[in-house]
Scaffold this motif. Structure first.
Motif, PDB file in Angstrom:
ATOM      1  N   VAL A 107       0.829  -1.212   0.000  1.00  0.00           N
ATOM      2  CA  VAL A 107       0.000   0.000   0.000  1.00  0.00           C
ATOM      3  C   VAL A 107       0.864   1.264   0.000  1.00  0.00           C
ATOM      4  CG1 VAL A 107      -1.842   1.240   1.230  1.00  0.00           C
ATOM      5  CG2 VAL A 107      -1.796  -1.273   1.246  1.00  0.00           C
ATOM      6  N   ILE A 108       1.984   1.227   0.748  1.00  0.00           N
ATOM      7  CA  ILE A 108       2.797   2.457   0.754  1.00  0.00           C
ATOM      8  C   ILE A 108       3.888   2.413  -0.320  1.00  0.00           C
ATOM      9  CG2 ILE A 108       2.366   3.116   3.151  1.00  0.00           C
ATOM     10  CD1 ILE A 108       5.243   2.115   3.712  1.00  0.00           C
ATOM     11  N   ASP A 109       3.513   1.864  -1.440  1.00  0.00           N
ATOM     12  CA  ASP A 109       4.359   2.017  -2.630  1.00  0.00           C
ATOM     13  C   ASP A 109       5.696   1.281  -2.566  1.00  0.00           C
ATOM     14  OD1 ASP A 109       4.468   2.930  -5.124  1.00  0.00           O
ATOM     15  OD2 ASP A 109       5.410   4.848  -4.630  1.00  0.00           O
ATOM     16  N   PHE A 110       5.748   0.171  -1.826  1.00  0.00           N
ATOM     17  CA  PHE A 110       6.955  -0.648  -1.823  1.00  0.00           C
ATOM     18  C   PHE A 110       6.875  -1.610  -2.999  1.00  0.00           C
ATOM     19  CE2 PHE A 110       9.476  -0.970   2.298  1.00  0.00           C
ATOM     20  CZ  PHE A 110       9.331   0.375   2.558  1.00  0.00           C
ATOM     21  N   PRO A 111       7.998  -2.001  -3.554  1.00  0.00           N
ATOM     22  CA  PRO A 111       7.930  -3.045  -4.584  1.00  0.00           C
ATOM     23  C   PRO A 111       7.368  -4.334  -3.961  1.00  0.00           C
ATOM     24  CG  PRO A 111      10.139  -2.100  -4.429  1.00  0.00           C
ATOM     25  CD  PRO A 111       9.360  -1.575  -3.276  1.00  0.00           C
ATOM     26  N   HIS A 112       6.967  -5.263  -4.838  1.00  0.00           N
ATOM     27  CA  HIS A 112       6.335  -6.483  -4.348  1.00  0.00           C
ATOM     28  C   HIS A 112       7.258  -7.241  -3.392  1.00  0.00           C
ATOM     29  CE1 HIS A 112       3.954 -10.081  -4.224  1.00  0.00           C
ATOM     30  NE2 HIS A 112       5.060 -10.783  -4.528  1.00  0.00           N
ATOM     31  N   ILE A 113       6.641  -7.718  -2.286  1.00  0.00           N
ATOM     32  CA  ILE A 113       7.449  -8.465  -1.318  1.00  0.00           C
ATOM     33  C   ILE A 113       6.945  -9.899  -1.246  1.00  0.00           C
ATOM     34  CG2 ILE A 113       8.032  -8.673   1.135  1.00  0.00           C
ATOM     35  CD1 ILE A 113       7.942  -5.700   1.335  1.00  0.00           C
ATOM     36  N   ASN A 114       7.866 -10.813  -1.340  1.00  0.00           N
ATOM     37  CA  ASN A 114       7.532 -12.221  -1.227  1.00  0.00           C
ATOM     38  C   ASN A 114       7.452 -12.587   0.260  1.00  0.00           C
ATOM     39  OD1 ASN A 114       7.924 -15.022  -0.907  1.00  0.00           O
ATOM     40  ND2 ASN A 114       8.773 -15.149  -2.985  1.00  0.00           N
ATOM     41  N   VAL A 115       6.264 -13.040   0.714  1.00  0.00           N
ATOM     42  CA  VAL A 115       6.027 -13.268   2.148  1.00  0.00           C
ATOM     43  C   VAL A 115       6.978 -14.340   2.697  1.00  0.00           C
ATOM     44  CG1 VAL A 115       4.302 -13.913   3.872  1.00  0.00           C
ATOM     45  CG2 VAL A 115       3.616 -12.664   1.837  1.00  0.00           C
ATOM     46  N   GLU A 116       7.164 -15.415   1.907  1.00  0.00           N
ATOM     47  CA  GLU A 116       8.022 -16.519   2.395  1.00  0.00           C
ATOM     48  C   GLU A 116       9.469 -16.024   2.616  1.00  0.00           C
ATOM     49  OE1 GLU A 116       5.878 -17.146  -0.266  1.00  0.00           O
ATOM     50  OE2 GLU A 116       4.510 -18.026   1.216  1.00  0.00           O
ATOM     51  N   GLU A 117       9.936 -15.279   1.615  1.00  0.00           N
ATOM     52  CA  GLU A 117      11.314 -14.758   1.737  1.00  0.00           C
ATOM     53  C   GLU A 117      11.438 -13.837   2.937  1.00  0.00           C
ATOM     54  OE1 GLU A 117      13.007 -12.780  -1.648  1.00  0.00           O
ATOM     55  OE2 GLU A 117      12.580 -14.553  -2.887  1.00  0.00           O
TER      56      GLU A 117
END
Ligand code: ADP
Length: 569
Positions: A107-117
């Motif tokens: 939501v705050i404009d971060f690139p996609h984050i992989n939850v597992e990583e």
């Protein structure tokens, strides 16, 4: 930067509403708030690593809320996530925390984050008092009741995200939102400072590692290394240099040749392979050091005075030993070769005379040259002439080798007599011309008085050598000019040919011993590369100079000077 509040409770923004009239309560609240900010600000400023920033953050937030955990997600590659629990948390709760962070970050404009990583790389930074009882499935709830996400900004740049979590619903009151944002800003700046400091430390460590490696290389080098400052004071002397100088009994402070070498380099000159010998030259070869020194310049500031001198020391004693053995060998062999040459020459001469006499007699008796030529003696005579000329060639080589030994050992003794240089040149030109049918040798005397006091035989040898070369290295014939002139009161002899010439790259080398040009043109000429070496030694012993110039692709000119009376060096 706007904050995002995700909470299961209804949030109302009633905190810090604008009011034109400040009540007594309001003034007290503001003062209290400022004191609070001042205290936590100091804690953040004092933090020297990210863990201390976490502690300061936790303490500041705990004064505002009672909650389960907070987290800091920092941008970068990879992301860095630290979860800071306020009390032992269940595994399920922690998993839910990671999930929330991943979706809030989007939501705050971060690139996609992989939850597992993110789960794998996240770091649980528990306060010390919790570390022993941390992460137990039995402790605490497993669901998130309230959550607050605030971007971490430094100079309008989002550097990360601060998140607060609690098991209960409605924990994060919007009344405290502005204050919480301020704390987040403090934390952001403190973390950025820590990051810069860490980067600086890493760079410093890297530089330090490089420095240590260099120090190790310098101290283990077999060559001695000496470095001075701009005034010539020694600033570095590696182990090998200390060892070599001690062995050679050279005192760096007192040794005049070494000091003058350093002074030359400080004046901008590069001095190559200067030899320093310890002790007397006796039977065994003395310890010999070869020292090269160069001015040390600051990078890209070549035009300025050097900031010091760098000198490299090498032990060349074993080279000297080999050289000595070689010289001794040449000296012994050339003496030994000379011994049988004398009777060979004598007997050949004798046989030539005898056969010649016999042939003359036969000729007189038969009065017929043609038939005399057919006699077997005639063939013998021709063979003996070949033996004689080859013996003379061998004698010249042996004499060159003997001269080499004399030059090496400083035994080139000169016998001074007075004679006319012009006569000597004329004689040499005459005998060179006899065996050079394709060449025309001119003599040009430009001075009136040509009297000189010198070693006549040796000067004849010099002129003969240069003339022989002039003829030998101009296979297509042509002119050879011998000119006698004057240079600053000394005689100047120029011998110019129209031969193959000398590549300018090698001009400085051809006077070195055994030096022969390695080009395909000169390979076809016989020789051992000693003539010019001995020639230079003779000229220099008389106090003269010798040099060679290339004549724009057509031949070259050998020039030498000779003082009218000896000026021995
Ligand atoms: P060498 O026995 O080889 O002639 P020198 O010492 O007399 O030995 O000469 C050294 C080298 O210099 C020669 O091998 C040759 O390559 C070069 N050289 C000497 N004189 C001349 C010349 N007049 N023209 C071209 N090259 C020359």
């Amino acid at each position: 930067m706007e904050s995002i509040v995700q909470s299961e409770s209804e949030l109302t923004d009633s905190a810090f509403h604008s009011s034109h009239i400040l009540s007594v309560d309001r003034v007290a609240a503001i003062r209290q708030e400022m004191e609070y900010l001042n205290t936590i600000g100091k804690r953040f400023v004092a933090a020297i690593d990210r863990f201390q920033v976490h502690r300061a953050l936790l303490a500041a937030l705990q004064e505002l809320y009672s909650f389960s955990a907070c987290s800091i997600l920092l941008r970068g590659d990879p992301f860095e996530l630290s979860i800071i629990p306020c009390y032992p948390l269940s595994e399920a709760f922690l998993q839910a925390v990671v999930q929330r962070i991943a979706s809030a970050a989007r939501v705050i404009d971060f690139p996609h984050i992989n939850v597992e990583e993110l789960a794998v790389t996240s770091y649980l930074d528990a306060p010390d008092e919790l570390s022993t009882v941390l992460v137990q499935d039995t402790v605490g709830g497993s669901e998130i009741g309230s959550c607050l996400n605030i971007p971490l900004t430094v100079e309008n740049r989002i550097v990360g995200m601060l998140s607060l979590f609690d098991e209960h619903v409605g924990t994060f009151d919007t009344e405290l939102l502005k204050l919480t944002t301020m704390i987040a800003d403090y934390a952001a700046v403190a973390l950025e400072n820590v990051r810069l400091r860490e980067r600086e430390t890493a760079l410093w460590r890297q530089a330090e590692l490089g420095r240590q490696r260099l120090e190790l290389i310098i101290s283990s080098m077999a060559e001695g290394l000496l470095i001075t400052d701009a005034r010539g004071a020694i600033t570095l002397l590696n182990y090998s240099a200390q060892h070599l100088l001690t062995q050679a009994q050279i005192d760096i402070q007192q040794d005049i040749p070494l000091r003058s070498l350093i002074d030359k380099a400080l004046a901008g000159e590069t001095v190559m392979n200067q030899e320093f010998t310890a002790g007397e030259i006796g039977e065994s070869v003395p310890l010999t050091l070869s020292i090269s020194a160069a001015p040390l310049h600051e990078a890209n500031q070549l035009q300025l005075y050097p900031i010091g001198v760098v000198a490299v020391l090498n032990d060349i004693t074993s080279n000297k030993q080999i050289e000595k053995l070689k010289d001794e060998f040449v000296s012994v062999v050339s003496h030994e070769l000379r011994t049988p040459l004398t009777p060979i020459k004598g007997f050949t001469q004798h046989l030539i005379r005898r056969i010649d006499r016999r042939l003359r007699k036969a000729h007189q008796e038969q009065n017929n040259i043609a038939s005399a030529r057919d006699l077997p003696e005639s063939y013998d005579l021709r063979s003996l002439h070949i033996v004689q000329s080859q013996t003379e060639h061998l004698e010249r080589l042996v004499n060159d080798l003997l001269d080499l030994s004399r030059v090496q050992w400083g035994n080139l003794n000169l016998q001074y007599t007075s004679f006319f240089l012009a006569d000597m040149l004329a004689e040499c030109v005459y005998s060179a011309q006899v065996s050079a049918e394709q060449h025309t040798i001119y003599l040009d005397i430009q001075v009136q008085d040509t009297k000189i006091l010198a070693d006549q035989t040796r000067i004849g040898q010099v002129i003969g050598n240069i003339l022989d070369n002039a003829v030998k290295y101009s296979p297509n014939g042509g002119q050879v000019t011998v000119q006698l002139g004057d240079l600053d009161g000394d005689y100047l002899v120029n011998i110019t040919d129209q031969g193959i010439g000398i590549n300018p790259v090698y001009l400085d080398h051809i006077f070195e011993r055994f030096y022969r040009l390695r080009n395909s043109a000169s390979r076809q000429y016989s020789g051992i590369g000693l003539g010019l070496y001995v020639t230079r030694a003779i000229i220099e012993r008389h106090g003269g100079r010798i040099w060679v110039t290339n004549n724009q692709g057509v031949g070259c000119t050998f020039s030498f000077t000779l003082p009218r009376t000896p000026r021995t060096s």
